[in-house]
Design a protein around this motif. Sequence first.
Motif, PDB file in Angstrom:
ATOM      1  N   UNK A 115      22.666  34.438  41.057  1.00 30.08           N
ATOM      2  CA  UNK A 115      24.054  34.845  41.245  1.00 30.08           C
ATOM      3  C   UNK A 115      24.216  36.086  42.114  1.00 30.08           C
ATOM      4  N   UNK A 116      25.352  36.141  42.793  1.00 28.46           N
ATOM      5  CA  UNK A 116      25.692  37.326  43.569  1.00 28.46           C
ATOM      6  C   UNK A 116      26.085  38.457  42.621  1.00 28.46           C
ATOM      7  N   UNK A 117      25.775  39.691  43.000  1.00 26.62           N
ATOM      8  CA  UNK A 117      26.149  40.818  42.136  1.00 26.62           C
ATOM      9  C   UNK A 117      27.069  41.820  42.825  1.00 26.62           C
ATOM     10  N   UNK A 118      27.617  41.449  43.989  1.00 22.25           N
ATOM     11  CA  UNK A 118      28.567  42.327  44.671  1.00 22.25           C
ATOM     12  C   UNK A 118      29.672  41.484  45.305  1.00 22.25           C
ATOM     13  N   UNK A 119      30.905  41.958  45.165  1.00 17.80           N
ATOM     14  CA  UNK A 119      32.057  41.309  45.780  1.00 17.80           C
ATOM     15  C   UNK A 119      32.875  42.360  46.526  1.00 17.80           C
ATOM     16  N   UNK A 120      33.382  41.991  47.686  1.00 20.47           N
ATOM     17  CA  UNK A 120      34.250  42.892  48.444  1.00 20.47           C
ATOM     18  C   UNK A 120      35.404  42.128  49.055  1.00 20.47           C
ATOM     19  N   UNK A 121      36.471  42.831  49.360  1.00 23.66           N
ATOM     20  CA  UNK A 121      37.617  42.187  49.993  1.00 23.66           C
ATOM     21  C   UNK A 121      38.444  43.218  50.760  1.00 23.66           C
ATOM     22  N   UNK A 122      39.120  42.731  51.789  1.00 25.65           N
ATOM     23  CA  UNK A 122      40.142  43.492  52.513  1.00 25.65           C
ATOM     24  C   UNK A 122      41.359  42.593  52.578  1.00 25.65           C
ATOM     25  N   UNK A 123      42.431  42.996  51.931  1.00 27.33           N
ATOM     26  CA  UNK A 123      43.598  42.129  51.784  1.00 27.33           C
ATOM     27  C   UNK A 123      44.889  42.852  52.160  1.00 27.33           C
ATOM     28  N   UNK A 124      45.851  42.069  52.580  1.00 30.99           N
ATOM     29  CA  UNK A 124      47.217  42.540  52.643  1.00 30.99           C
ATOM     30  C   UNK A 124      47.891  42.224  51.324  1.00 30.99           C
ATOM     31  N   UNK A 125      48.956  42.959  51.003  1.00 32.10           N
ATOM     32  CA  UNK A 125      49.690  42.627  49.789  1.00 32.10           C
ATOM     33  C   UNK A 125      51.175  42.887  49.999  1.00 32.10           C
ATOM     34  N   UNK A 126      51.975  42.047  49.353  1.00 34.56           N
ATOM     35  CA  UNK A 126      53.430  42.150  49.428  1.00 34.56           C
ATOM     36  C   UNK A 126      53.965  42.143  48.011  1.00 34.56           C
ATOM     37  N   UNK A 127      54.815  43.124  47.693  1.00 31.21           N
ATOM     38  CA  UNK A 127      55.321  43.237  46.338  1.00 31.21           C
ATOM     39  C   UNK A 127      56.799  43.555  46.275  1.00 31.21           C
ATOM     40  N   UNK A 128      57.339  43.401  45.078  1.00 32.54           N
ATOM     41  CA  UNK A 128      58.734  43.745  44.806  1.00 32.54           C
ATOM     42  C   UNK A 128      58.759  44.746  43.662  1.00 32.54           C
ATOM     43  N   UNK A 129      59.495  45.837  43.834  1.00 31.15           N
ATOM     44  CA  UNK A 129      59.509  46.891  42.843  1.00 31.15           C
ATOM     45  C   UNK A 129      60.900  47.093  42.260  1.00 31.15           C
ATOM     46  N   UNK A 130      60.951  47.439  40.987  1.00 34.53           N
ATOM     47  CA  UNK A 130      62.177  47.883  40.332  1.00 34.53           C
ATOM     48  C   UNK A 130      61.786  49.051  39.431  1.00 34.53           C
ATOM     49  N   UNK A 131      62.227  50.239  39.809  1.00 41.46           N
ATOM     50  CA  UNK A 131      61.844  51.427  39.063  1.00 41.46           C
ATOM     51  C   UNK A 131      60.351  51.668  39.153  1.00 41.46           C
ATOM     52  N   UNK A 132      59.704  51.873  38.015  1.00 39.04           N
ATOM     53  CA  UNK A 132      58.281  52.188  38.035  1.00 39.04           C
ATOM     54  C   UNK A 132      57.370  50.961  38.118  1.00 39.04           C
ATOM     55  N   UNK A 133      57.906  49.745  38.115  1.00 36.27           N
ATOM     56  CA  UNK A 133      57.099  48.527  38.096  1.00 36.27           C
ATOM     57  C   UNK A 133      57.025  47.888  39.477  1.00 36.27           C
ATOM     58  N   UNK A 134      55.874  47.280  39.768  1.00 39.35           N
ATOM     59  CA  UNK A 134      55.653  46.579  41.025  1.00 39.35           C
ATOM     60  C   UNK A 134      54.885  45.292  40.740  1.00 39.35           C
ATOM     61  N   UNK A 135      55.457  44.139  41.106  1.00 41.52           N
ATOM     62  CA  UNK A 135      54.756  42.867  41.020  1.00 41.52           C
ATOM     63  C   UNK A 135      54.394  42.455  42.446  1.00 41.52           C
ATOM     64  N   UNK A 136      53.175  41.945  42.660  1.00 40.73           N
ATOM     65  CA  UNK A 136      52.716  41.712  44.024  1.00 40.73           C
ATOM     66  C   UNK A 136      51.786  40.497  44.104  1.00 40.73           C
ATOM     67  N   UNK A 137      51.660  39.994  45.327  1.00 42.53           N
ATOM     68  CA  UNK A 137      50.687  38.969  45.680  1.00 42.53           C
ATOM     69  C   UNK A 137      49.826  39.521  46.809  1.00 42.53           C
ATOM     70  N   UNK A 138      48.587  39.047  46.898  1.00 39.48           N
ATOM     71  CA  UNK A 138      47.656  39.572  47.901  1.00 39.48           C
ATOM     72  C   UNK A 138      46.782  38.449  48.431  1.00 39.48           C
ATOM     73  N   UNK A 139      46.207  38.656  49.610  1.00 38.27           N
ATOM     74  CA  UNK A 139      45.300  37.678  50.183  1.00 38.27           C
ATOM     75  C   UNK A 139      44.637  38.224  51.430  1.00 38.27           C
ATOM     76  N   UNK A 140      43.418  37.706  51.730  1.00 36.89           N
ATOM     77  CA  UNK A 140      42.717  38.164  52.913  1.00 36.89           C
ATOM     78  C   UNK A 140      41.247  37.793  52.909  1.00 36.89           C
ATOM     79  N   UNK A 141      40.446  38.632  53.547  1.00 36.11           N
ATOM     80  CA  UNK A 141      39.015  38.396  53.746  1.00 36.11           C
ATOM     81  C   UNK A 141      38.206  38.793  52.510  1.00 36.11           C
ATOM     82  N   UNK A 142      37.160  37.994  52.193  1.00 36.40           N
ATOM     83  CA  UNK A 142      36.271  38.289  51.071  1.00 36.40           C
ATOM     84  C   UNK A 142      34.813  38.218  51.517  1.00 36.40           C
ATOM     85  N   UNK A 143      33.984  38.993  50.842  1.00 38.59           N
ATOM     86  CA  UNK A 143      32.549  39.054  51.150  1.00 38.59           C
ATOM     87  C   UNK A 143      31.756  39.165  49.851  1.00 38.59           C
TER      88      UNK A 143
END
Length: 237
Positions: A115-143
Amino acid sequence: MKRFFLSAVALTALAAPAFAADMPARTYTKAPIYTPPQAIYNWTGFYVGGHLGGAFAGNNSLEGNSGRFLGGVQGGFDYQFAPNWVLGIEAQYSWMDRNTTNFGFPGATVVSSTGANQLGSVTGRLGYTWGPALVYAKGGYAWRDGNGLGVSVAGVPAGFTTNGNTKDGYTVGAGLEYMFAPSWSAKAEYQYYNFGNTTFTGGPAPVVGSRFNSDEHTVKVGVNYRFGWGGPVASKY
């Protein structure tokens, strides 16, 4: 002259009440009600943080479906606009403990995956916030660092070849982040990593042509520190 002065004084005294009666009454103005300043949460800025969680391989994976512990770090930048949307970029790196899964094939052939023992990623993310909360989705490159394959027959290591890209892939995910103190936020996140398929193209006859998935499902909780940008700020009048 003295008589003229006294006459003027008497005339003024008589005219004063009549003049006062003609003046409009003063209107009463109520003092404005004090409204305390409201908190405004600003997600714009750089942040760094850490996370803990677990990783689970998908079905038909060389790593089996047992869970593994992971921990790591992340950092990124967010920009809030329009005014409740948040756009950002994030880099993330995770370490996992290794596991060993053996697969039996006809002819007493065993494939061992550490098994692999290291994971990395560089992603963009887009979210919607109301007050102190933020819900988001993300996606991009993984290694990842590779899948540590090994093939043996009756306990004796055997040579083999594979095709497919097992180190580079893509990732998608979603999460919820919450500012619990000025400049501090906590998050819970699901992230899926896909590195395509692996097919044995050479080696002992029983394994040639066997095909496996190369993917990971992860669940993480973490904390971020935001450099002077996050947290409540008193609004101005």
